[in-house]
Design a protein around this motif. Structure first.
Motif, PDB file in Angstrom:
ATOM      1  N   VAL B 177      46.351  35.027  45.038  1.00 56.71           N
ATOM      2  CA  VAL B 177      45.490  33.838  45.148  1.00 56.71           C
ATOM      3  C   VAL B 177      44.246  34.178  45.982  1.00 56.71           C
ATOM      4  CG1 VAL B 177      45.323  31.498  46.123  1.00 56.71           C
ATOM      5  CG2 VAL B 177      47.341  32.159  44.799  1.00 56.71           C
ATOM      6  N   ALA B 178      44.414  35.025  46.982  1.00 50.08           N
ATOM      7  CA  ALA B 178      43.273  35.412  47.842  1.00 50.08           C
ATOM      8  C   ALA B 178      42.168  36.099  47.025  1.00 50.08           C
ATOM      9  CB  ALA B 178      43.733  36.335  48.966  1.00 50.08           C
ATOM     10  N   ARG B 179      42.546  36.813  45.964  1.00 51.69           N
ATOM     11  CA  ARG B 179      41.550  37.505  45.137  1.00 51.69           C
ATOM     12  C   ARG B 179      40.734  36.523  44.303  1.00 51.69           C
ATOM     13  NH1 ARG B 179      41.442  38.734  39.972  1.00 51.69           N
ATOM     14  NH2 ARG B 179      43.645  38.229  39.742  1.00 51.69           N
ATOM     15  N   TRP B 180      41.413  35.586  43.650  1.00 51.78           N
ATOM     16  CA  TRP B 180      40.686  34.749  42.671  1.00 51.78           C
ATOM     17  C   TRP B 180      40.283  33.375  43.203  1.00 51.78           C
ATOM     18  CZ3 TRP B 180      42.769  30.083  41.538  1.00 51.78           C
ATOM     19  CH2 TRP B 180      44.163  29.918  41.649  1.00 51.78           C
ATOM     20  N   PHE B 181      40.857  32.941  44.323  1.00 50.74           N
ATOM     21  CA  PHE B 181      40.567  31.577  44.768  1.00 50.74           C
ATOM     22  C   PHE B 181      39.093  31.405  45.120  1.00 50.74           C
ATOM     23  CE2 PHE B 181      40.145  28.019  47.657  1.00 50.74           C
ATOM     24  CZ  PHE B 181      40.804  27.047  46.941  1.00 50.74           C
TER      25      PHE B 181
END
Lengths: 209, 209
Positions: B177-181
């Protein structure tokens, strides 16, 4: 640090379409330099050195470091898109096609984890036009997976309350394999693909799972 | 480039335990510098400048750039561990505890995505001892999630053929989630957490899902 390209990333199937040989060697060298030190900490001189070439020889093939990143990103994204489009068009039930997509997508991210990390984590370093081009490929990849989910919902085979959200989750789960996959670890790329195909079929409420 | 720390990452709850104030400012500056340019392309001079301090003033608090990364990585990993341990020990059924863990873990990775990216992607730049310490925290985090899955299998509430593999998948889904959020995107951290808790309960074959 290792000046030799790692075996798993040097395979002809990834960069085989890039010619001449010198350009292919530069791309392979750039992948490893970017993966080890990051795009911004890498110079074209570093890349040329790894490829056993002079900076002037690099310049014949790539005018800037960004052009090398673009080449890597484009090829990586196109390959990812091909994989999910093949699965979408492969015939069979939605569950079979989704399973096919996940197994192939995971295998690619596990086998080519060094390339995939550069492709995923250095997106922000692309120039504006190149970035837009790559984002378009990503949208198409997203669309291909979403189409399989929509087919399954239509036939009643899947039960997915939020197709758009589930599509993000399926792709995210597969992409993150590139971060944690370890070629010396307990699972092969095929084993992770098999496990993940099962988990994803459960996520979409595939019948009989 | 922006010399001001982004609002979402400057919250007291992340770095509040770091004192004095100057050390906290340096950590916040380092997070943003590492996230934008990568660890290897960032100098201590860059970090001091972002924090409005001299390199000599930085040196009072952190002897090396690696010490700053270690501080960021340790705090980030400890926070992630606390989140899943709280969920593991929260009482309720295994499904309730797993849902709690996923919602809180996703929320953290969405709200603090800049910090989380540095924590996840720059692991390889830690010194040997610091790396070993952080890996031990990661193993404990993995163990806490696995314990919830094992409880659910024991009570018959979950059906998980490969608990170790499913644990990796659950954590991986949340971490990515940290990559795409995107804070400007269509979903809030809480909405993603809610969606993902439902998907994960299906992954583990929770009854009634």
């Amino acid at each position: 640090m290792n000046a030799e390209p790692k075996k798993d990333e040097g395979r002809a199937e990834v960069w085989g379409d890039i010619t001449p040989d010198a350009a292919r060697r530069l791309v392979t060298a750039a992948v490893h330099a970017f993966a080890e030190r990051g795009y911004h900490a890498t110079t074209t001189r570093d890349i040329a050195g790894r490829a056993g070439m002079s900076p002037a020889a690099l310049y014949i093939h790539y005018k800037t470091k960004e052009e090398l990143l673009y080449q890597i990103s484009k090829v990586g994204h196109q390959r990812a898109l091909e994989i999910v489009e093949d699965a979408r068009d492969s015939g069979g039930t939605p569950a079979e096609r989704l399973s096919h997509a996940v197994r192939a997508f995971v295998r690619w991210h596990a086998e080519h984890h060094t390339t995939a990390r550069v492709v995923q984590y250095e997106l922000g370093a692309l120039g504006e036009e190149h970035h837009a081009e790559v984002i378009a490929i990503r949208k198409a990849t997203d669309g291909a997976v979403r189409a399989i989910l929509e087919d399954g919902v239509r036939t009643g085979e899947f039960d997915v309350p939020d197709v758009r959200g589930a599509t993000v989750a399926v792709l995210s789960l597969c992409i993150d394999v590139a971060r944690w996959f370890n070629a010396q670890g307990r699972s092969t790329p095929d084993e992770v693909g098999e496990l993940y195909a099962g988990l994803v079929l459960r996520m979409v409420g595939a019948q009989g799972r």
